[in-house]
Design an enzyme around this catalytic site. Structure first.
Site, PDB file in Angstrom:
ATOM      1  N   PRO A  99       0.841  -1.196   0.000  1.00  0.00           N
ATOM      2  CA  PRO A  99       0.000   0.000   0.000  1.00  0.00           C
ATOM      3  C   PRO A  99       0.876   1.246   0.000  1.00  0.00           C
ATOM      4  O   PRO A  99       1.963   1.261   0.574  1.00  0.00           O
ATOM      5  CB  PRO A  99      -0.813  -0.129   1.290  1.00  0.00           C
ATOM      6  CG  PRO A  99      -0.024  -1.034   2.162  1.00  0.00           C
ATOM      7  CD  PRO A  99       0.742  -1.952   1.247  1.00  0.00           C
ATOM      8  N   HIS A 100       0.396   2.286  -0.669  1.00  0.00           N
ATOM      9  CA  HIS A 100       1.169   3.517  -0.729  1.00  0.00           C
ATOM     10  C   HIS A 100       0.239   4.704  -0.902  1.00  0.00           C
ATOM     11  O   HIS A 100      -0.874   4.565  -1.391  1.00  0.00           O
ATOM     12  CB  HIS A 100       2.196   3.463  -1.865  1.00  0.00           C
ATOM     13  CG  HIS A 100       1.618   3.058  -3.185  1.00  0.00           C
ATOM     14  ND1 HIS A 100       1.386   1.735  -3.509  1.00  0.00           N
ATOM     15  CD2 HIS A 100       1.234   3.780  -4.248  1.00  0.00           C
ATOM     16  CE1 HIS A 100       0.870   1.676  -4.731  1.00  0.00           C
ATOM     17  NE2 HIS A 100       0.767   2.898  -5.192  1.00  0.00           N
ATOM     18  N   ALA A 101       0.735   5.858  -0.447  1.00  0.00           N
ATOM     19  CA  ALA A 101      -0.089   7.067  -0.507  1.00  0.00           C
ATOM     20  C   ALA A 101       0.810   8.289  -0.474  1.00  0.00           C
ATOM     21  O   ALA A 101       1.932   8.249   0.008  1.00  0.00           O
ATOM     22  CB  ALA A 101      -1.051   7.100   0.686  1.00  0.00           C
TER      23      ALA A 101
END
Length: 153
Positions: free
Chosen positions: A65-67
């Site tokens: 996951p990345h943001a």
């Protein structure tokens, strides 16, 4: 760029209480706040928003996951080994037990992509994943992740 600059030892944890993807994202946000001073609620919302575009479970029990966050000043990572795998809507439909989350500044551009590529390469290494799954000590997990894993910047 290398993982030792992205991932602080205190951002590596073994987690027993992530019963859902949302709960996992909450824990990732809390860890990002604790290790890097990022806003945990903003991190949670950004992870959920990115995940709504498509699952970040890449297969073989791994999720990336990345943001992008307004309050991030540089690319930072959080790694969790889950004691109990959770459903992550992964491409191979297998539950996830290794999670490497990446938080980047909103305007990080190519640095975000370089970091994501480095993490992806590291997590595709079967020997690395085997060592990660075989250890419960966060210090050992950090060493496994950062030993020799770098990319020319």
């Amino acid at each position: 760029m290398d993982l030792a600059n992205i991932l602080k030892p205190e951002a590596v944890k073994v987690i027993a209480d992530a019963s859902s993807k949302k709960r996992l994202f909450q824990r990732l946000g809390e860890a990002a706040e604790s290790a890097y001073g990022l806003d945990s609620e903003a991190a949670l919302e950004a992870l959920l928003e990115r995940e709504s575009l498509g699952p970040t479970g890449v297969g073989d029990g791994i999720a990336l996951p990345h943001a992008r966050l307004k309050d991030a000043s540089e690319v930072r990572g959080v790694f969790f080994r889950l004691e109990r795998p959770i459903d992550f809507d992964s491409v191979d439909r297998q539950p996830v037990d290794l999670v490497f989350a990446l938080f980047a500044p909103e305007n990080s551009g190519v640095d975000h992509l370089k970091a994501l590529a480095l993490i992806s390469r590291t997590m595709r290494d079967a020997a690395v994943c085997g060592k990660l799954r075989a250890n419960d000590d966060p210090t050992t997990l950090h060493t496994v992740l950062t030993a020799g894993q770098s990319q020319a910047a």
